[in-house]
Design an enzyme around this catalytic site. Structure first.
Site, PDB file in Angstrom:
ATOM      1  N   ASN A 401      43.659  47.213  41.737  1.00  0.00           N
ATOM      2  CA  ASN A 401      45.015  46.813  42.119  1.00  0.00           C
ATOM      3  C   ASN A 401      45.238  45.332  41.790  1.00  0.00           C
ATOM      4  O   ASN A 401      45.580  44.519  42.655  1.00  0.00           O
ATOM      5  CB  ASN A 401      45.252  47.077  43.600  1.00  0.00           C
ATOM      6  CG  ASN A 401      46.724  47.276  43.915  1.00  0.00           C
ATOM      7  OD1 ASN A 401      47.577  47.188  43.035  1.00  0.00           O
ATOM      8  ND2 ASN A 401      47.027  47.548  45.162  1.00  0.00           N
ATOM      9  N   HIS A 432      50.606  46.863  53.510  1.00  0.00           N
ATOM     10  CA  HIS A 432      50.249  48.257  53.272  1.00  0.00           C
ATOM     11  C   HIS A 432      50.943  49.202  54.239  1.00  0.00           C
ATOM     12  O   HIS A 432      51.298  50.320  53.864  1.00  0.00           O
ATOM     13  CB  HIS A 432      48.739  48.446  53.389  1.00  0.00           C
ATOM     14  CG  HIS A 432      47.999  48.109  52.140  1.00  0.00           C
ATOM     15  ND1 HIS A 432      47.514  46.855  51.887  1.00  0.00           N
ATOM     16  CD2 HIS A 432      47.676  48.853  51.065  1.00  0.00           C
ATOM     17  CE1 HIS A 432      46.921  46.845  50.698  1.00  0.00           C
ATOM     18  NE2 HIS A 432      47.001  48.048  50.182  1.00  0.00           N
TER      19      HIS A 432
END
Length: 555
Positions: A401, A432
């Site tokens: 990521n 998140h």
């Protein structure tokens, strides 16, 4: 972890991530809100089911908030409609990207037309996948743009950060606690996670460009600095273009504008935003065809591996009482590694497909290799081989990521005056979502990172005396890294506190305790302090250096 991760969650199994979720194949793109047709009783019933059997939460079929046009295909192939919609939209975006590059090339079309087409196609894909929930994308973007335009430049970036991240968190809380906890469907907060990255990055880059002198900026910040406030069309195109609306990845505003205006192939001899040399200019515009084909092949292989293995070795088995009581501990370790290994290909699929879409449109050119071949990795989100063969916690996260890691570095790590590592992990957890497992993972990640840094600084030098010792060190650290990563992200997969603590208790919190002992026993220098010292030293002689590698921080 990012849009791709929530999409990964839609695949029908819990996922590990690191950037926002995981679902079918979309890691971070959408975590899934669901319309409950039966009301409170059904919601309570399914919540009870999740508490008793956490792994079953992602096995239920949720209703889709987007278009029902592809429902017959969903019925035939026995996949949830939201997953079918996502894949169909990404394949459509891939075709549109090729058309966009060939027929709306900057040499044939004005930037205005390219902005309009990219934005309208993005809105269409969002409506097709998420229905009216896609209005949240406009509301979030509109509120933040108002802050950028009307707030004072000195504090605009802070206000924008609070408003944008706050709106995302409110939507995530609503999705998790107002709708169905643990149920994954078309998750409108997934795209919002990427939009949040873009908006906050843009605000800080405007602040750097309009309020700071050149000497106050690092080379990377100089490259990213924005010297004027974007128009509303440019702003919406950057946030909601069809290439990245569903699965990202995030990108720098200046890179996106260079792509739209057709200047992305011009030589840039200074370091770019990723701290890499862009190489030499060639006369002809490079074609992304070979890279796109290669990435699509990677997607096919990753998807095949994931679909073949995901149900054979579920992570949830690691907390099964019979498995814990009857399996030797060393086999539990091996099983956990294999279970996490089987989860990662879905992230590889989503992120690589998103990269291929951007490349097919002509976005992602990053100069040339030493052999003269073009590089199309400007906005790539992962390096698969570097992940699977990483020999340290940091190396693993540096290659996983990537764009989210860069975002965290630029908006938090480089700018936080106190305990930047902890602040960066906390921001990553908040971004998140609101599942408790995310916070357990990132709190554990802080300790793992500190322990790995201490071992590297104190132990590694003893193994650098010969090639044989180096290879031994690499094998040991590779095995440790894979186990540590698998151990750390279990709560990210299980989401709830109870199952996560049950897993850690079955392992006697051994890696937590080991990391604590290592941190207490081994001294470690602050990387930021060392980097600051290296920066200030040449500045005394009138020079300047980039004090932070783009890979310094991670999710």
């Amino acid at each position: 972890m990012t849009t791709a991760q929530s999409a990964a969650r839609r695949s029908g199994s819990s996922s590990t991530g690191g950037g926002g979720g995981g679902g079918l194949f979309i890691i971070g793109a959408a975590e899934g809100s669901e319309t409950n047709p039966r009301g409170e009783d059904a919601r309570k019933e399914r919540k009870d089911l999740y508490v008793q059997h956490p792994s079953m939460a992602t096995q239920s079929t949720a209703s889709c908030t987007g278009s029902a046009l592809l429902q017959p295909i969903s019925d035939i192939i026995n996949l949830p409609l939201d997953q079918v919609n996502f894949v169909a939209c990404q394949l459509f975006a891939l075709l549109m990207a090729v058309w966009f590059r060939l027929y709306l090339h900057p040499s044939k079309t004005s930037p205005f037309v390219r902005h309009v087409v990219a934005t309208l196609l993005g809105f269409y894909l969002a409506l097709f996948c998420f229905g009216w929930y896609s209005l949240h994308f406009l509301v979030q973007s509109g509120l933040s743009y108002s802050v950028i335009v009307f707030a004072g430049l000195e504090r605009m970036h802070k206000y924008c950060f609070i408003v944008t991240l706050g709106y995302l968190i409110v939507c995530q809380i609503t999705r998790v606690y107002v709708f169905d906890y643990g149920m994954y469907s078309a998750d409108f907060t997934g795209p919002m996670m990427v939009i949040t990255q873009k908006i906050t990055s843009l605000a800080f880059e405007i602040h750097d460009g309009l309020t700071k002198r050149e000497g106050q900026l690092t080379p990377g910040q100089k490259y990213l600095a924005i010297r004027r406030i974007p128009s509303l069309l440019e702003y919406l195109s950057y946030n909601c273009n069809f290439m990245g609306i569903l699965a990202g990845p995030t990108c720098a505003y200046n890179d996106y504008m260079a792509f739209i205006e057709g200047t992305c192939y011009e030589p840039r001899h200074q370091e770019n935003a990723n701290g890499k040399e862009n190489g030499k200019l060639k006369q002809s515009e490079p074609s992304p065809k070979d890279d796109v084909i290669s990435k699509l092949c990677t997607c096919a292989i990753s998807l095949a591996i994931y679909l073949s293995l995901c149900k054979l070795i579920p992570v949830e088995r690691a907390i099964d009482e019979d498995f814990i009581n009857n399996t030797p501990f060393h086999l539990q370790v091996v099983y956990l590694y294999l279970a996490m290994l089987a989860l990662r290909p879905k992230y590889y699929f989503v992120w690589t497909l998103a990269d291929a879409i951007n490349n097919a449109a002509g976005f992602g050119f990053n100069g040339y290799n030493k052999n003269g071949s073009p590089r199309w990795d400007l906005i790539s989100n992962l390096r698969i081989l570097d992940i699977e063969f990483a020999t340290s916690f940091k190396l693993f996260l540096d290659n996983w990521n990537i764009q989210t890691s860069l975002w965290l570095k630029r908006v938090c790590y480089e700018r936080c005056p106190v305990n930047a590592t902890a602040a960066t992990f906390l921001l990553s957890a908040m971004w998140h979502g609101v599942y408790p497992g995310y916070y357990l993972t990132f709190l554990s990640g802080i300790g793992m990172t500190m322990a790995a840094r201490a071992v590297r600084h104190n132990v590694r030098p003893y193994f650098q005396v010969s090639d044989t010792y180096k290879r031994i060190y690499d094998v040991i650290t590779w095995a440790w890294t894979q186990v540590a990563i698998s151990y750390t992200v279990v709560p990210f997969v299980l989401l709830a506190v109870g199952p996560s603590l049950k897993f850690y208790r079955s392992w006697y919190f051994c890696l937590h305790l080991l990391c604590l002992l290592v941190v207490l026993a081994l001294p470690v220098r602050s990387r930021r302090r060392d980097a600051k010292g290296r920066q200030e030293s040449p500045e005394k002689d009138g020079g300047a250096t980039n004090n932070c590698s783009p890979k310094d921080k991670t999710t």
